[in-house]
Write a protein that holds these residues in place. Structure first.
Motif, PDB file in Angstrom:
ATOM      1  N   LEU A  52      22.646  31.557  17.518  1.00  0.00           N
ATOM      2  CA  LEU A  52      21.530  31.847  16.615  1.00  0.00           C
ATOM      3  C   LEU A  52      22.005  32.683  15.429  1.00  0.00           C
ATOM      4  CD1 LEU A  52      18.528  31.545  16.055  1.00  0.00           C
ATOM      5  CD2 LEU A  52      18.137  33.615  17.419  1.00  0.00           C
ATOM      6  N   TYR A  92      12.784  30.077  17.169  1.00  0.00           N
ATOM      7  CA  TYR A  92      13.751  30.881  17.921  1.00  0.00           C
ATOM      8  C   TYR A  92      13.757  32.380  17.615  1.00  0.00           C
ATOM      9  CZ  TYR A  92      15.593  26.266  18.950  1.00  0.00           C
ATOM     10  OH  TYR A  92      15.723  24.964  19.368  1.00  0.00           O
ATOM     11  N   LEU A 140      20.840  25.900  20.297  1.00  0.00           N
ATOM     12  CA  LEU A 140      20.010  27.091  20.163  1.00  0.00           C
ATOM     13  C   LEU A 140      19.044  27.212  21.333  1.00  0.00           C
ATOM     14  CD1 LEU A 140      19.154  26.785  16.350  1.00  0.00           C
ATOM     15  CD2 LEU A 140      20.924  28.210  17.399  1.00  0.00           C
TER      16      LEU A 140
END
Length: 826
Positions: A96, A138, A89
């Motif tokens: 993702l 993220y 990631l």
């Protein structure tokens, strides 16, 4: 079936009272049963206790559980910086999205009645913790996010997040709901103020349905009536039939009156995005059931999509290649493609007034693989329909059908033993679609490429991804291509798109210039269309350069941008019962290049017993490799019991033979597995300096039937760049395309061009069909020479009157968008 404007659509969707309030005064929106909406959604994806106890659903439940266990194992084995083992990631938006998908798959198992993980508190906690972890690292940082493909950030990830939150218990969702909704709104960058923007080119068709479905769930999670109401109203716009002369929000994406479906503003896409839209709107109907008061007439609109849009394109359970865009390069088969269509039809049958035709169709189609179904409830419903012996199996297509999808430059011609599918292009419709490393060599797929499907054949052996892998992109069946070598986008530019943000056209991965010149360029010709008369049809096209080459010649594109010049040809296809007649004129490679027209390319397994036979014009046997002009050729696969004949109506050398080809499926799509396939490829082609020629494709032909063409059931009346016309003596049909302005004589007809015309004389009556393939003319007319003819029936907009020497039939084609007009005369 109705054709709806946007205003009519807004008044008909379930919850009509709610939407009326939206239109008049959003502040007075009706109350919504959010708990019912969420319960409906859980039932769609997880099933119910009663449904999940049924034996036909057992396989789906087992898959849900096994998938969730795999994801939990991957979580347990994750290394530093990973949520799932092996899923890096931070720079890969696809990874993702997959991480969120995996969390959804775990959550689904914990909410599925009868699942071994149903109610598993530890697994649910892992999901909630995973959502929080991903957001913190993220997703929450807007400055660091939104790399790669916009679709993942605005649709893909929000879809998984929204559904996962619905599946989690309220106490576990906690602050996650508000946190994620705020972030998802912020990532909706192609919208307006964190919401849908109906004027955005990104918020159309299937994409709009996906975004609004997510927002409906988000509104239900937060008991936000206004959010749900606005999302339902926005999604309602996709039900409106696209009127190209009165566009709403400038949008050309959606379903058209003739059954066409367009996505990306110019790509024929029923078989991919059209499937997604069908699935999503039917799911929305199920989500909203009992949620608000109001009528439910919109299912009738969706039923018309199935009857007029999908059914013609599905042959013996196979979705045709001509409406799949870049998805033709994917390894899933045409049989797999219709799984979601079948599921949607089964669900739709519960909502329409007359479900019998849909149920008959589900029993007519080959049994679908329900493993691909989304909902356990749909599996049970479909199984019940299939098992109902009181419902006779019946196709939604009549045995003989010719469908002109002129709004998307496609034609489908069906008979009990075969189906013929033709892909054209024009200044309205793209020549092809390439994107994201998919469909790497698409250059000629909209230049009259055709696909002849034979009844009883496993289409995976003759079409699908292996067809594009084994057959040269310059030798697709029906294509006239220059003799040259082209390079793919990754080969040209070292990435999956052309990058030049400093140019005035601002070339970035999702820019309008990228769409216009790289991903799906349109052609330059206006003439692309045709006419249908009952189950017979004619189509025509003037082959042209694409928008990229034209713009490059005009100095509008950067110096390092590569654009390819096309060959030239004027083509017609005449579709009868036993044959499809193809005429080509003005064939040229342009710029001194040689040119080749491929009569057919077919693939077979290396072990299949394939035979090529033929006859020369002097009656002697034709031999493979002989540089002679054949009168006819026949390709037969003895292993599969299929055959195609080629009756040549003009004399010219034809190169025909077999070649064993081994290639990796990765040559057509960068993300395909590097799997090599070996095929026996048959190609018949006309090359050299042959500016005009004619031949007939004869499905399931015997040698005796091919010899009969010497006597002429079909004769060519004209074949040049002005007029192409044929007569079918057995059917009493004269059909023509007139490509240039002004009156043109065709046997007993005087046609005012440009126009497509079919005239059939039978039983003392003459029936005439006319259309404007340029879609620009106010009217089209034809004079039938001879005695005065009396009108029996005529379509609205058609006038018939006596003129010196014959009868004038005139159709008002203003804003008809290529539609055929007919009149029957005595």
């Amino acid at each position: 079936m109705p054709h709806l404007s946007r205003r009519q659509a807004l008044s008909l969707i379930p919850g009509a009272g709610l939407l009326a309030a939206v239109a008049a005064a959003p502040a007075r929106a009706a109350a919504i049963d959010h708990a019912r909406l969420l319960a409906n959604t859980v039932a769609i994806f997880a099933g119910t206790s009663d449904v999940n106890a049924r034996p036909e659903v057992a396989g789906k439940l087992a898959t849900i559980v096994s998938t969730a266990r795999q994801r939990l194992t991957a979580m347990a084995q994750a290394g530093s910086g990973e949520l799932f083992a092996g899923l890096a990631l931070g720079t890969d938006d696809v990874n993702l999205r997959l991480a969120y998908q995996y969390l959804y798959e775990i959550a689904l198992a914990t909410r599925t009645p009868g699942s071994a993980l149903d109610g598993d508190a530890a697994a649910r906690q892992r999901v909630a913790d995973g959502l929080r972890w991903l957001h913190e690292r993220y997703f929450g940082d807007q400055a660091a996010g939104y790399y790669g493909n916009w679709h993942n950030w605005e649709i893909g990830i929000p879809t998984h997040v929204s559904r996962t939150l619905v599946l989690l218990p309220e106490e576990l969702r906690g602050d996650l709901t508000a946190t994620y909704i705020a972030s998802m709104d912020a990532y909706l960058r192609n919208g307006k103020n964190g919401d849908v923007d109906l004027d955005s080119r990104f918020h159309t068709g299937a994409n709009l349905a996906d975004i609004t479905a997510n927002r409906i769930l988000q509104g239900a999670l937060t008991a936000d009536d206004a959010r749900v109401t606005k999302a339902v109203a926005d999604q309602a716009t996709v039900f409106a039939t696209i009127d190209p002369y009165r566009l709403e929000h400038g949008n050309t994406d959606g379903y058209y009156r003739d059954g066409s479906f367009i996505q990306h503003h110019s790509v024929a896409y029923t078989g991919s995005y059209g499937r997604s839209l069908l699935t999503r709107v039917v799911q929305t109907l199920k989500m909203l059931e009992g949620v608000t008061s109001g009528g439910q007439d919109l299912p009738a609109v969706v039923q018309r999509w199935v009857t007029d849009g999908f059914a013609p394109l599905i042959f013996e359970g196979w979705m045709m290649e001509i409406v799949k865009g870049r998805a033709v390069s994917r390894t899933s088969s045409g049989y797999t493609d219709i799984g979601v269509v079948v599921e949607a039809i089964a669900d739709l049958a519960d909502h329409v007034e007359d479900a019998l035709p849909l149920k008959k169709y589900l029993r007519f189609l080959p049994a679908a693989d329900t493993a691909a179904f989304v909902s356990p409830v749909s599996i049970a419903r479909y199984a019940a329909i299939r098992a109902d012996a009181s419902v006779p199996a019946a196709d939604l297509n009549p045995p003989a059908r010719c469908v002109a999808f002129n709004a998307m430059d496609r034609t489908v011609h069906r008979r009990p033993g075969y189906a013929f599918a033709l892909a054209r292009s024009s200044e309205r419709i793209s020549k092809y679609e390439y994107m994201s490393g998919e469909n790497l060599m698409p250059w000629f797929q909209g230049d009259g490429a055709y696909y002849l499907y034979l009844a009883g054949e496993d289409q995976r052996e003759v079409f699908g991804v292996d067809y594009y892998t084994a057959v040269s992109p310059y030798r697709l069946a029906g294509v006239t291509a220059p003799v040259e070598e082209r390079r793919t986008v990754p080969e040209l530019y070292g990435r999956l798109w052309y990058e030049n943000p400093g140019h005035p056209l601002n070339f970035t991965s999702s820019s309008e210039s990228q769409n216009t010149y790289v991903y799906f360029p349109r052609a330059g010709n206006a003439f692309s269309g045709g006419a249908t008369l009952g189950a017979y049809g004619v189509a025509g096209m003037v082959q042209s350069d694409d928008a990229a080459y034209t713009a490059k010649q005009a100095g509008l594109l950067p110096d390092d941008f590569v654009a390819y010049r096309n060959a030239r040809a004027t083509k017609s296809w005449f579709m009868f019962d036993d044959e499809i007649v193809v005429l080509a004129a003005g064939v040229s490679g342009q710029g001194g290049r040689d040119v080749v027209t491929t009569v057919d390319s077919r693939i077979a397994a290396p072990g299949d017993a394939v035979a090529l036979t033929g006859e020369q014009w002097d009656g002697r046997a034709w031999q493979p490799g002989a540089a002679v002009a054949p009168r006819w050729l026949r390709y037969a696969n003895g292993t599969r019991g299929t055959a195609v004949g080629y009756a040549f109506l003009t004399r010219q050398p034809v190169s025909a033979g077999l070649e064993t080809v081994t290639r990796s499926r990765r040559v057509v799509r960068t993300s395909n597995p590097d799997t090599s396939i070996t095929k026996n490829v048959f190609t018949a082609a006309i090359g050299g300096d042959v500016p005009a020629f004619a031949y007939a494709l004869v499905p399931n032909a015997t040698e005796r039937a091919l010899r009969a063409y010497a006597g002429g059931p079909v004769s060519v009346l004209a074949n040049d760049r002005h007029v192409q016309a044929v007569r079918h003596k057995g059917l009493g049909i004269v059909a023509c395309n007139v490509f240039t302005d002004g009156p043109r004589e065709v046997e007993r007809l005087l046609v005012d061009g440009p126009a497509a015309v079919i005239v059939r004389s039978s039983g003392g009556r003459t029936t005439v069909a006319l259309s404007d393939p340029t879609m620009k003319r106010e009217r089209v007319s034809v004079v039938v020479r001879g005695p005065r003819l009396r009108t029996v029936t005529a379509d609205e907009g058609v006038t018939v009157r006596r003129v010196p020497g014959g009868t004038l039939i005139r159709a008002t084609t203003h804003q008809a968008y290529g539609r055929s007009f007919t009149a029957t005369l005595d």
